[in-house]
Design a protein around this motif. Structure first.
Motif, PDB file in Angstrom:
ATOM      1  N   GLU B 215      22.735  10.567 -26.093  1.00 53.93           N
ATOM      2  CA  GLU B 215      23.937  10.668 -26.917  1.00 53.93           C
ATOM      3  C   GLU B 215      24.219   9.409 -27.729  1.00 53.93           C
ATOM      4  N   GLU B 216      23.293   8.458 -27.711  1.00 54.01           N
ATOM      5  CA  GLU B 216      23.547   7.197 -28.409  1.00 54.01           C
ATOM      6  C   GLU B 216      23.591   7.422 -29.916  1.00 54.01           C
ATOM      7  N   LEU B 217      24.542   6.781 -30.580  1.00 49.93           N
ATOM      8  CA  LEU B 217      24.678   7.009 -32.020  1.00 49.93           C
ATOM      9  C   LEU B 217      24.446   5.758 -32.868  1.00 49.93           C
ATOM     10  N   LEU B 218      25.044   4.630 -32.477  1.00 47.69           N
ATOM     11  CA  LEU B 218      25.058   3.469 -33.376  1.00 47.69           C
ATOM     12  C   LEU B 218      23.654   2.975 -33.740  1.00 47.69           C
ATOM     13  N   PHE B 219      22.820   2.711 -32.716  1.00 44.13           N
ATOM     14  CA  PHE B 219      21.473   2.214 -33.009  1.00 44.13           C
ATOM     15  C   PHE B 219      20.677   3.235 -33.817  1.00 44.13           C
ATOM     16  N   ALA B 220      20.856   4.515 -33.474  1.00 45.02           N
ATOM     17  CA  ALA B 220      20.115   5.558 -34.181  1.00 45.02           C
ATOM     18  C   ALA B 220      20.515   5.601 -35.652  1.00 45.02           C
ATOM     19  N   LEU B 221      21.815   5.412 -35.927  1.00 44.73           N
ATOM     20  CA  LEU B 221      22.283   5.391 -37.318  1.00 44.73           C
ATOM     21  C   LEU B 221      21.672   4.227 -38.077  1.00 44.73           C
ATOM     22  N   VAL B 222      21.619   3.076 -37.404  1.00 48.02           N
ATOM     23  CA  VAL B 222      21.224   1.851 -38.083  1.00 48.02           C
ATOM     24  C   VAL B 222      19.705   1.755 -38.233  1.00 48.02           C
ATOM     25  N   LEU B 223      18.970   2.172 -37.204  1.00 47.23           N
ATOM     26  CA  LEU B 223      17.535   1.889 -37.160  1.00 47.23           C
ATOM     27  C   LEU B 223      16.651   3.023 -37.666  1.00 47.23           C
ATOM     28  N   THR B 224      17.217   4.204 -37.884  1.00 49.72           N
ATOM     29  CA  THR B 224      16.385   5.295 -38.394  1.00 49.72           C
ATOM     30  C   THR B 224      17.046   5.861 -39.634  1.00 49.72           C
ATOM     31  N   ASN B 225      16.254   6.489 -40.504  1.00 50.41           N
ATOM     32  CA  ASN B 225      16.938   7.208 -41.565  1.00 50.41           C
ATOM     33  C   ASN B 225      16.384   8.598 -41.843  1.00 50.41           C
ATOM     34  N   ASN B 226      15.174   8.895 -41.365  1.00 50.21           N
ATOM     35  CA  ASN B 226      14.704  10.256 -41.571  1.00 50.21           C
ATOM     36  C   ASN B 226      13.683  10.675 -40.526  1.00 50.21           C
ATOM     37  N   PHE B 227      12.561   9.959 -40.485  1.00 47.72           N
ATOM     38  CA  PHE B 227      11.444  10.354 -39.632  1.00 47.72           C
ATOM     39  C   PHE B 227      11.821  10.373 -38.153  1.00 47.72           C
ATOM     40  N   ALA B 228      12.478   9.324 -37.671  1.00 48.78           N
ATOM     41  CA  ALA B 228      12.758   9.204 -36.234  1.00 48.78           C
ATOM     42  C   ALA B 228      14.217   9.496 -35.893  1.00 48.78           C
ATOM     43  N   THR B 229      14.946  10.082 -36.831  1.00 49.58           N
ATOM     44  CA  THR B 229      16.382  10.320 -36.628  1.00 49.58           C
ATOM     45  C   THR B 229      16.643  11.244 -35.443  1.00 49.58           C
ATOM     46  N   THR B 230      17.703  10.933 -34.690  1.00 49.15           N
ATOM     47  CA  THR B 230      18.017  11.733 -33.507  1.00 49.15           C
ATOM     48  C   THR B 230      19.157  12.704 -33.801  1.00 49.15           C
ATOM     49  N   ILE B 231      19.419  13.563 -32.828  1.00 48.06           N
ATOM     50  CA  ILE B 231      20.383  14.640 -33.020  1.00 48.06           C
ATOM     51  C   ILE B 231      21.831  14.141 -33.172  1.00 48.06           C
ATOM     52  N   PRO B 232      22.284  13.089 -32.458  1.00 46.43           N
ATOM     53  CA  PRO B 232      23.656  12.617 -32.713  1.00 46.43           C
ATOM     54  C   PRO B 232      23.871  12.186 -34.164  1.00 46.43           C
ATOM     55  N   VAL B 233      22.828  11.646 -34.794  1.00 49.16           N
ATOM     56  CA  VAL B 233      22.961  11.257 -36.200  1.00 49.16           C
ATOM     57  C   VAL B 233      23.170  12.504 -37.050  1.00 49.16           C
TER      58      VAL B 233
END
Lengths: 307, 284
Positions: B215-233
């Motif tokens: 459920e992590e959001l902040l790091f996922a928002l900052v460190l990914t933008n398309n290829f590795a993006t997670t579901i909370p983003v």
């Protein structure tokens, strides 16, 4: 002294086994230390470095040294100071409410009957709803026009409330969503703790003719104090990171009313591209959080010793 | 006298019933938002935007079928699984070993290290996000699974260490002594004897780590933008989509997909989960 001389004259093979021993002791800590230096210590140091420098957006690396300029800017930025205040208000309401509701709910949850296990399992559900999803669900429920909550309170003649649009109500909304998500967590810990309390003490209190209020204040609460303190610290460590729920529900609005500090710094860095200023703000928040965490840990340890 | 006793008993029984039903009602209140989301995800827009809210409607999976292809949800789901399990496994191995060292092995400076790591649980992720973003960008690692896995280790390892240290402290000392007499090395004793015995704690820590990473959001928002993006983003994206307006059906559908696996997982392992939570709070 004798020990020292015996060490200096150690047989080579013995010294080798000592080295191997030292190596085997430290080998347990090596993987965690290496990773944490890379992803925790180094980033913190780098944040501090950036906060004292100008960051070039061409190379995305720090260039000239500017001293405390960014700190002065941050501390004279009303929006940043407001975001700290907003975070403080949120913590001041959310944490005590969640602790009270959590321990209250735990009492209800522990009533002995055959459905107890099911109730307890179902309480896990809000806890594992991703905060960003929680924010999204509640935004729908609290929508002024189509939300189920306004329709429901309307049945009792209450006027439609602008849950997300009014500054005070928006803060209440944030506390409400966070409380929904976290009360079950506190409740489950509290329920387990309450079940493990020694029953003979309660028996003694009953024999002595204590009423429920006396039992609660003189027996239950003192016995639970260490766990209350420990749960508070765990909850504090989570709550200071508040970000997702606000992002998904109010986005910090209306205006700056619910702009918690983590969201404000995030926007400053990744939308405003003010990485250096954002780093200075992060360092300020880091220091405040560390000091308060140390205070709470200390207080919690003291309480554990006292009771 | 006997009447007084009996009325006292009735009073207690009534109190007990009240306590049970109040518990059930509170529980249902807490479940309502999740049920509502699941219901909304099976509604058509005409059933979503109504006053009073529609309770009886013809369920449809149209939101799922139309939205899932367009938003790359399956790929993001897969990314979330990779990152959550990757980060959790790395953190469990590193964290369990370190937690054991802090609990059981006498090392100079280990106490200081332990305090530092405990304190690091208070580090706000935003203080790590800026440098991580800059470094990942400069190393060409931005938008990869590995960078997100490493970033998640920053909060998972301290968490696992803290939880498992408590488990290891409580184990009887004779275990390792016996193993060492049998000629096991420290590492051997740890993996052959301590790990199997501490499996309940390790499983709890693993479950919690997977959920926290999921459920992590902040790091996922900052460190990914398309290829590795997670579901909370993806959820944050739909929630913040100002162009298409309030796409509530999509929000409910993706939200449901995010929550269902974790809920099933949590219900399946509830005993371990509750125990892990209780231990985590008491053995800090």
């Amino acid at each position: 002294m004798a020990r020292l001389s015996s060490q200096t004259t150690t047989h080579p093979s013995r010294r080798r086994t000592q080295t191997i021993d030292l190596f085997s002791r430290w080998s347990f800590l090596t993987p965690a230390t290496v990773i944490l230096v890379a992803v925790l210590a180094y980033p913190i140091i780098y944040t501090v470095v950036i906060s004292f420098s100008e960051l070039s957006l061409a190379t995305f690396s720090p260039s000239s040294w500017v001293g405390f300029d960014h700190y002065v800017d941050a501390l004279s930025n009303p929006n940043f100071l407001n975001s700290i205040l907003v975070t403080g208000i949120y913590l001041l309401f959310a944490l005590p409410i969640q602790m009270l509701l959590g321990f209250g709910t735990a009492f209800l949850m522990n009533a002995e009957w055959k459905g107890r296990g099911v109730v307890r399992a179902l309480f896990l559900i809000p806890m594992v709803v991703a905060p960003v999803v929680a924010g999204g669900i509640w935004r729908q429920l609290l929508d002024p026009l189509w939300g189920a909550v306004n329709w429901f309170i309307g049945l009792f003649g209450a006027p439609a409330l602008d849950w997300l649009g009014d500054p005070t109500l928006a803060m209440i909304t944030i506390v409400l969503i966070d409380t929904w998500r976290w009360t079950p967590f506190v409740a489950l810990i509290a329920a387990a703790a309450m079940l493990s309390l020694p029953s003979d003490v309660f028996e003694a209190a009953r024999i002595d003719g204590a009423n429920w209020w006396q039992t609660l204040t003189k027996v239950t609460i003192p016995l639970l104090t260490p766990i209350i303190a420990a749960t508070f610290v765990v909850r504090w460590l989570g709550a200071v990171k508040m970000f997702d729920i606000v992002l998904a529900s109010t986005k910090g609005g209306p205006g700056q009313a619910t702009n918690v500090v983590n969201l404000y710094i995030y926007e400053e860095a990744f939308r405003g591209l003010h990485f250096a200023e954002a780093s200075a703000m992060s360092v300020i928040v880091l220091i405040i959080t560390m000091v308060l965490t140390a205070v709470f840990l200390r207080a919690s340890n003291k309480l554990e010793e006292k009771f | 006298m006997s009447i007084a006793v009996r009325s006292h008993r009735t009073q207690r029984r009534v109190g007990h019933q009240v306590r049970i039903w109040a518990g059930v009602i509170v529980c249902l209140l807490f479940l309502f938002p999740v049920l509502w989301m699941v219901m909304t995800s099976f509604k058509l827009p005409k059933d979503i935007f109504t006053v009073p809210p529609t309770i009886f409607f013809t369920p449809t999976i149209e939101t799922y079928t139309s939205y899932l292809q367009y938003a790359d949800v399956p790929q993001r789901m897969l990314n979330t699984v990779i990152v959550a399990f990757g980060a959790s496994i790395v953190s469990i191995v590193a964290g369990a070993m370190a937690g054991y060292a802090l609990a059981r092995i006498r090392i100079k400076g280990a106490a200081t290290l332990g305090v530092l790591i405990l304190a690091s649980r208070g580090v706000p992720p935003i203080a790590l996000a800026v440098p991580m973003f800059l470094v990942a960008r400069n190393l060409g690692l931005a938008d990869t699974h590995i960078v997100l896995i490493l970033a998640y280790c920053s909060f998972l390892i301290p968490y696992v260490m803290w939880l498992l240290r408590g488990f290891f402290v409580a184990l009887p000392k004779e275990l390792e002594e016996a193993a060492q007499l049998d000629g096991c090395s420290r590492m051997g004793a740890f993996f052959r004897i301590i790990v199997p015995i501490s499996l309940p704690g390790i499983v709890s820590a693993l479950i919690f780590s997977v959920i926290l990473a999921w459920e992590e959001l902040l790091f996922a928002l900052v460190l990914t933008n398309n290829f590795a993006t997670t579901i909370p983003v993806a959820v944050a994206g739909i929630a913040g989509d100002t162009v298409n307006g309030a796409n509530w059906g999509a929000l409910a559908a993706v939200g449901t997909l995010t929550v269902i696996p974790v809920v099933l997982f949590a219900l399946l392992v509830q005993k371990w989960l509750i125990r892990g939570m209780a231990e985590g709070a008491t053995k800090g």
